[in-house]
Scaffold this motif. Sequence first.
Motif, mmCIF file in Angstrom:
data_model
loop_
_atom_site.group_PDB
_atom_site.id
_atom_site.type_symbol
_atom_site.label_atom_id
_atom_site.label_comp_id
_atom_site.label_asym_id
_atom_site.label_seq_id
_atom_site.Cartn_x
_atom_site.Cartn_y
_atom_site.Cartn_z
ATOM 1 N N HIS A 86 -37.206 10.572 54.129
ATOM 2 C CA HIS A 86 -35.346 9.733 53.133
ATOM 3 C C HIS A 86 -35.855 9.550 51.761
ATOM 4 O O HIS A 86 -36.832 9.887 51.010
ATOM 5 C CB HIS A 86 -36.073 8.084 53.701
ATOM 6 N N SER A 87 -34.660 9.156 51.568
ATOM 7 C CA SER A 87 -34.665 9.004 49.692
ATOM 8 C C SER A 87 -35.621 8.207 49.017
ATOM 9 O O SER A 87 -35.670 6.749 49.213
ATOM 10 C CB SER A 87 -32.912 8.745 49.445
ATOM 11 N N THR A 115 -30.261 -1.323 62.470
ATOM 12 C CA THR A 115 -30.528 -1.134 61.624
ATOM 13 C C THR A 115 -29.195 -1.730 61.040
ATOM 14 O O THR A 115 -29.108 -3.025 60.207
ATOM 15 C CB THR A 115 -29.679 0.180 60.503
ATOM 16 N N CYS A 162 -29.858 -5.792 58.714
ATOM 17 C CA CYS A 162 -29.124 -5.660 58.053
ATOM 18 C C CYS A 162 -28.172 -7.256 57.890
ATOM 19 O O CYS A 162 -28.543 -7.639 56.856
ATOM 20 C CB CYS A 162 -28.646 -4.845 57.281
ATOM 21 N N PHE A 173 -30.656 -4.329 52.150
ATOM 22 C CA PHE A 173 -31.245 -2.951 51.117
ATOM 23 C C PHE A 173 -32.794 -2.834 51.859
ATOM 24 O O PHE A 173 -32.691 -1.596 51.890
ATOM 25 C CB PHE A 173 -30.816 -2.981 49.899
ATOM 26 N N ALA A 197 -32.243 -1.951 55.915
ATOM 27 C CA ALA A 197 -31.364 -0.352 55.830
ATOM 28 C C ALA A 197 -32.654 0.994 55.204
ATOM 29 O O ALA A 197 -31.642 2.064 55.619
ATOM 30 C CB ALA A 197 -30.461 -0.698 54.446
ATOM 31 N N CYS A 198 -33.215 0.685 54.185
ATOM 32 C CA CYS A 198 -33.878 1.870 53.997
ATOM 33 C C CYS A 198 -35.460 2.092 55.163
ATOM 34 O O CYS A 198 -36.200 3.408 55.100
ATOM 35 C CB CYS A 198 -34.637 1.509 52.655
ATOM 36 N N PHE A 206 -30.119 4.743 54.882
ATOM 37 C CA PHE A 206 -29.726 4.150 53.097
ATOM 38 C C PHE A 206 -30.899 3.495 52.200
ATOM 39 O O PHE A 206 -30.984 2.393 52.064
ATOM 40 C CB PHE A 206 -28.242 3.334 53.422
ATOM 41 N N CYS A 207 -31.310 4.318 51.042
ATOM 42 C CA CYS A 207 -31.567 3.718 49.307
ATOM 43 C C CYS A 207 -31.388 3.523 48.706
ATOM 44 O O CYS A 207 -30.959 4.534 48.210
ATOM 45 C CB CYS A 207 -33.070 4.906 50.482
ATOM 46 N N ILE A 208 -31.465 2.915 48.668
ATOM 47 C CA ILE A 208 -30.430 2.315 46.693
ATOM 48 C C ILE A 208 -31.327 2.338 45.849
ATOM 49 O O ILE A 208 -30.911 2.058 44.261
ATOM 50 C CB ILE A 208 -29.937 0.918 46.570
#
Length: 336
Positions: free
Chosen positions: A64-65, A100, A104, A138, A141-142, A150-152
Amino acid sequence: MNLMLIVDVPVKHHIQWTPNQEDHLPWDQEAQSRVAPGLRELDREQTGEVHADPVGYKESSVQHSQKPAPEEDTKEEGWSGWGCTDNSQAFTYGFQLLSTLLLCLSNLMFLPPVLIALRSRCLLEASVYIFTMFFSTFYHACDQPGIVVFCIMDYDVLQFCDFLGSLMSVWVTVISMARLHSIIKQVLYLLGAMLLSMALQLDRHGLWNLLGPSLFAVGIMAIAWTFRTIRRRHCYPPTWKRWLFYLCPGTLIASSAVALYAFVETEENYFYIHSIWHMLIAGSVGFLLPPRAKPDGRVAPLARRKGCGYQLCVNEQEELGLVDPGSVSINSICTS
């Protein structure tokens, strides 16, 4: 067996082995069918491809990012077997998406406490609740084992901010209930933020990171309430409605949330138990947050006439040094 040797240049030697159909393989077909998927997975790990299956999804090597992939990442997604190719218990895409969204969107329960805090003019508390709601959303989400991720920002930063926001929400709520002096309250808020940050760096997943600050804040609140009760010779908070409709339900909800977090939550039921934890904590904050402070009933001092009564009127002659200050009376000073 036909062995074909291809010589290109003296530096490189390419060997190609082309077995005939009648050649006997060193393993039977059943063993080959078991090992071949694992070999294909190793090849996909080198190329960075993602293996997908109609039954479930998994990521073999793609991280993952900015999220550190755990050693047993594929096990968390339900894949099993020697080569992580058994998808009989793999998480489907719908289940991953549902978990997820549940983790969230459950943080939106912090919106009512934010509105209550703003209505009560508790701006510091409202800012902490907004911080918690944002980073918890968030972070979850990561922090997913599947492909719905989803990673910010960096995973470690999101995790630290989520844990810090959760502990600070409990801390500021209980300290706010104590009704301390504004200066003392702000000092405790700042000390709590620094000490909680240190505790999280030492052990983020320790149970006492939650229970320790909570019990300490409850002790401060109990001392403040006892002092008010003795001074006023009346139980504090004074109204039974506050106890029956706010304090008792809020305490019950918060105790249930702590019990779920400490004794019920496991890796298998994490998706829905932790979502319930979000909603219970946010709901308890909405009940426990104190209302806006009412005036103490003291009579305000009467407004004095402008000039007289204050030593603000200045005689221009005295200021210029034309008269003796000792010979000038208050009345003469204020007549100008």
